[in-house]
Scaffold this motif. Structure first.
Motif, PDB file in Angstrom:
ATOM      1  N   TYR A  46       0.829  -1.201   0.000  1.00 37.59           N
ATOM      2  CA  TYR A  46       0.000   0.000   0.000  1.00 37.59           C
ATOM      3  C   TYR A  46       0.869   1.260   0.000  1.00 37.59           C
ATOM      4  O   TYR A  46       1.983   1.256   0.514  1.00 37.59           O
ATOM      5  CB  TYR A  46      -0.872   0.059   1.256  1.00 37.59           C
ATOM      6  CG  TYR A  46      -1.762  -1.137   1.471  1.00 37.59           C
ATOM      7  CD1 TYR A  46      -3.053  -1.180   0.945  1.00 37.59           C
ATOM      8  CD2 TYR A  46      -1.328  -2.221   2.237  1.00 37.59           C
ATOM      9  CE1 TYR A  46      -3.881  -2.263   1.165  1.00 37.59           C
ATOM     10  CE2 TYR A  46      -2.148  -3.316   2.460  1.00 37.59           C
ATOM     11  CZ  TYR A  46      -3.420  -3.330   1.921  1.00 37.59           C
ATOM     12  OH  TYR A  46      -4.229  -4.410   2.142  1.00 37.59           O
ATOM     13  N   ALA A  47       0.289   2.325  -0.536  1.00 35.09           N
ATOM     14  CA  ALA A  47       0.873   3.660  -0.412  1.00 35.09           C
ATOM     15  C   ALA A  47      -0.259   4.609  -0.042  1.00 35.09           C
ATOM     16  O   ALA A  47      -1.319   4.597  -0.671  1.00 35.09           O
ATOM     17  CB  ALA A  47       1.529   4.094  -1.715  1.00 35.09           C
ATOM     18  N   CYS A  48      -0.039   5.420   0.995  1.00 35.17           N
ATOM     19  CA  CYS A  48      -1.049   6.350   1.487  1.00 35.17           C
ATOM     20  C   CYS A  48      -0.527   7.773   1.365  1.00 35.17           C
ATOM     21  O   CYS A  48       0.610   8.059   1.753  1.00 35.17           O
ATOM     22  CB  CYS A  48      -1.378   6.031   2.952  1.00 35.17           C
ATOM     23  SG  CYS A  48      -2.460   7.229   3.766  1.00 35.17           S
ATOM     24  N   PHE A  49      -1.353   8.649   0.804  1.00 37.12           N
ATOM     25  CA  PHE A  49      -1.005  10.063   0.662  1.00 37.12           C
ATOM     26  C   PHE A  49      -2.185  10.897   1.150  1.00 37.12           C
ATOM     27  O   PHE A  49      -3.347  10.570   0.864  1.00 37.12           O
ATOM     28  CB  PHE A  49      -0.708  10.403  -0.801  1.00 37.12           C
ATOM     29  CG  PHE A  49       0.462   9.652  -1.379  1.00 37.12           C
ATOM     30  CD1 PHE A  49       1.738  10.185  -1.313  1.00 37.12           C
ATOM     31  CD2 PHE A  49       0.270   8.411  -1.973  1.00 37.12           C
ATOM     32  CE1 PHE A  49       2.820   9.489  -1.846  1.00 37.12           C
ATOM     33  CE2 PHE A  49       1.342   7.705  -2.513  1.00 37.12           C
ATOM     34  CZ  PHE A  49       2.620   8.247  -2.439  1.00 37.12           C
ATOM     35  N   VAL A  50      -1.886  11.977   1.877  1.00 34.33           N
ATOM     36  CA  VAL A  50      -2.933  12.787   2.505  1.00 34.33           C
ATOM     37  C   VAL A  50      -2.603  14.261   2.340  1.00 34.33           C
ATOM     38  O   VAL A  50      -1.432  14.660   2.362  1.00 34.33           O
ATOM     39  CB  VAL A  50      -3.053  12.447   4.014  1.00 34.33           C
ATOM     40  CG1 VAL A  50      -4.056  13.364   4.702  1.00 34.33           C
ATOM     41  CG2 VAL A  50      -3.432  10.987   4.207  1.00 34.33           C
ATOM     42  N   ARG A  51      -3.636  15.084   2.190  1.00 34.41           N
ATOM     43  CA  ARG A  51      -3.450  16.544   2.206  1.00 34.41           C
ATOM     44  C   ARG A  51      -4.692  17.188   2.797  1.00 34.41           C
ATOM     45  O   ARG A  51      -5.808  16.901   2.380  1.00 34.41           O
ATOM     46  CB  ARG A  51      -3.224  17.073   0.781  1.00 34.41           C
ATOM     47  CG  ARG A  51      -2.957  18.582   0.696  1.00 34.41           C
ATOM     48  CD  ARG A  51      -1.495  18.902   0.842  1.00 34.41           C
ATOM     49  NE  ARG A  51      -1.249  20.333   0.931  1.00 34.41           N
ATOM     50  CZ  ARG A  51      -1.013  21.127  -0.114  1.00 34.41           C
ATOM     51  NH1 ARG A  51      -1.008  20.635  -1.336  1.00 34.41           N
ATOM     52  NH2 ARG A  51      -0.767  22.410   0.064  1.00 34.41           N
ATOM     53  N   ARG A  52      -4.489  18.040   3.778  1.00 38.09           N
ATOM     54  CA  ARG A  52      -5.572  18.833   4.355  1.00 38.09           C
ATOM     55  C   ARG A  52      -5.252  20.294   4.067  1.00 38.09           C
ATOM     56  O   ARG A  52      -4.172  20.762   4.427  1.00 38.09           O
ATOM     57  CB  ARG A  52      -5.685  18.575   5.855  1.00 38.09           C
ATOM     58  CG  ARG A  52      -6.072  17.128   6.181  1.00 38.09           C
ATOM     59  CD  ARG A  52      -6.044  16.837   7.686  1.00 38.09           C
ATOM     60  NE  ARG A  52      -6.370  15.451   7.948  1.00 38.09           N
ATOM     61  CZ  ARG A  52      -5.482  14.458   8.011  1.00 38.09           C
ATOM     62  NH1 ARG A  52      -4.185  14.724   7.807  1.00 38.09           N
ATOM     63  NH2 ARG A  52      -5.855  13.216   8.256  1.00 38.09           N
ATOM     64  N   TYR A  53      -6.171  20.971   3.424  1.00 35.12           N
ATOM     65  CA  TYR A  53      -5.922  22.344   2.992  1.00 35.12           C
ATOM     66  C   TYR A  53      -6.363  23.318   4.076  1.00 35.12           C
ATOM     67  O   TYR A  53      -7.519  23.304   4.506  1.00 35.12           O
ATOM     68  CB  TYR A  53      -6.658  22.609   1.681  1.00 35.12           C
ATOM     69  CG  TYR A  53      -6.183  21.698   0.575  1.00 35.12           C
ATOM     70  CD1 TYR A  53      -5.040  21.995  -0.156  1.00 35.12           C
ATOM     71  CD2 TYR A  53      -6.849  20.510   0.303  1.00 35.12           C
ATOM     72  CE1 TYR A  53      -4.585  21.146  -1.148  1.00 35.12           C
ATOM     73  CE2 TYR A  53      -6.406  19.654  -0.691  1.00 35.12           C
ATOM     74  CZ  TYR A  53      -5.268  19.979  -1.406  1.00 35.12           C
ATOM     75  OH  TYR A  53      -4.820  19.121  -2.393  1.00 35.12           O
ATOM     76  N   ASP A  54      -5.439  24.151   4.512  1.00 35.06           N
ATOM     77  CA  ASP A  54      -5.760  25.095   5.581  1.00 35.06           C
ATOM     78  C   ASP A  54      -6.485  26.320   5.034  1.00 35.06           C
ATOM     79  O   ASP A  54      -6.645  26.504   3.824  1.00 35.06           O
ATOM     80  CB  ASP A  54      -4.506  25.502   6.353  1.00 35.06           C
ATOM     81  CG  ASP A  54      -3.450  26.171   5.480  1.00 35.06           C
ATOM     82  OD1 ASP A  54      -3.812  26.718   4.410  1.00 35.06           O
ATOM     83  OD2 ASP A  54      -2.268  26.169   5.880  1.00 35.06           O
ATOM     84  N   GLY A  55      -6.930  27.171   5.950  1.00 33.85           N
ATOM     85  CA  GLY A  55      -7.696  28.354   5.572  1.00 33.85           C
ATOM     86  C   GLY A  55      -6.945  29.279   4.638  1.00 33.85           C
ATOM     87  O   GLY A  55      -7.531  29.876   3.724  1.00 33.85           O
TER      88      GLY A  55
END
Length: 201
Positions: A47-56
């Motif tokens: 598996y490969a996991c990638f995440v991004r949470r965009y701030d204000g």
């Protein structure tokens, strides 16, 4: 139906006008891409996991962007009886102005992207003409998701609520996501055995 489509699907290439089919892919380059994508050699199931949470601040600079958070789980499964490796993806995201969790999924193949000096990417298609995504590696720690149109589902809703949607905003069709621990993508896994295996990694 979402799962009927997935079960009946044949792996497809997204964006035929911008990518060449799997046959033209250099095996050595594809193996190097896999090693970078999965941060090492492929095992029986990797598996490969990638995440991004965009701030204000980011969202303020991109007012047309619809997505406030995005996760990508890519799976490689070695199928020795077929002498091949099967690739799949699950994309999860949150909308900026809509409640709930949404996702999409499908199968991937290696493709050669045009106008990029033979760069290898994954071309990933959503079944039943559901669009798809392209996935390239920016570097060892980040992936780039190229997104046009993709069929999505809201989790815990009937399949009839699936909708075709331009997930990206009009001026944002490329998203960078950063490598993350596998447990951060656990919510994208629907199979209980696979989920248990993922959480152990």
């Amino acid at each position: 139906m979402k799962y009927a489509c997935i079960a009946a699907a044949i792996a497809s290439i997204v964006g035929a006008h911008s990518c060449h089919a799997q046959e033209g892919v250099d095996k050595a380059k594809a193996a190097a891409f896999d090693s970078q994508m999965f941060a090492g050699p492929i095992g029986q199931k990797t598996y490969a996991c990638f995440v991004r949470r965009y701030d204000g601040s980011h969202l303020a600079q991109h007012p047309k962007q619809k997505v406030s958070a995005m996760k990508l789980l890519v799976t490689a499964e070695d199928a020795p009886e077929d002498k091949t490796v099967n690739y799949s993806f699950r994309l999860g995201f949150k909308y900026r102005h809509r409640p709930g969790n949404f996702d999409s999924s499908g199968y991937c193949n290696h493709v050669v992207a045009e106008n990029s000096r033979g760069e290898i990417r994954f071309g990933c298609g959503v079944d039943c003409e559901g669009g798809g995504i392209g996935v390239a590696m920016k570097d060892d720690k980040s992936a780039l998701i190229r997104l046009e149109r993709i069929r999505i589902w809201q989790r815990n809703k009937p399949d009839d609520d699936a909708s075709n949607d331009l997930v990206a905003g009009a001026d944002d069709k490329i998203f960078r996501v950063d490598r993350a621990e596998l447990h951060e993508c656990a919510d994208l896994v629907t199979d209980r055995k696979e989920l248990a295996a993922l959480r152990r990694k």
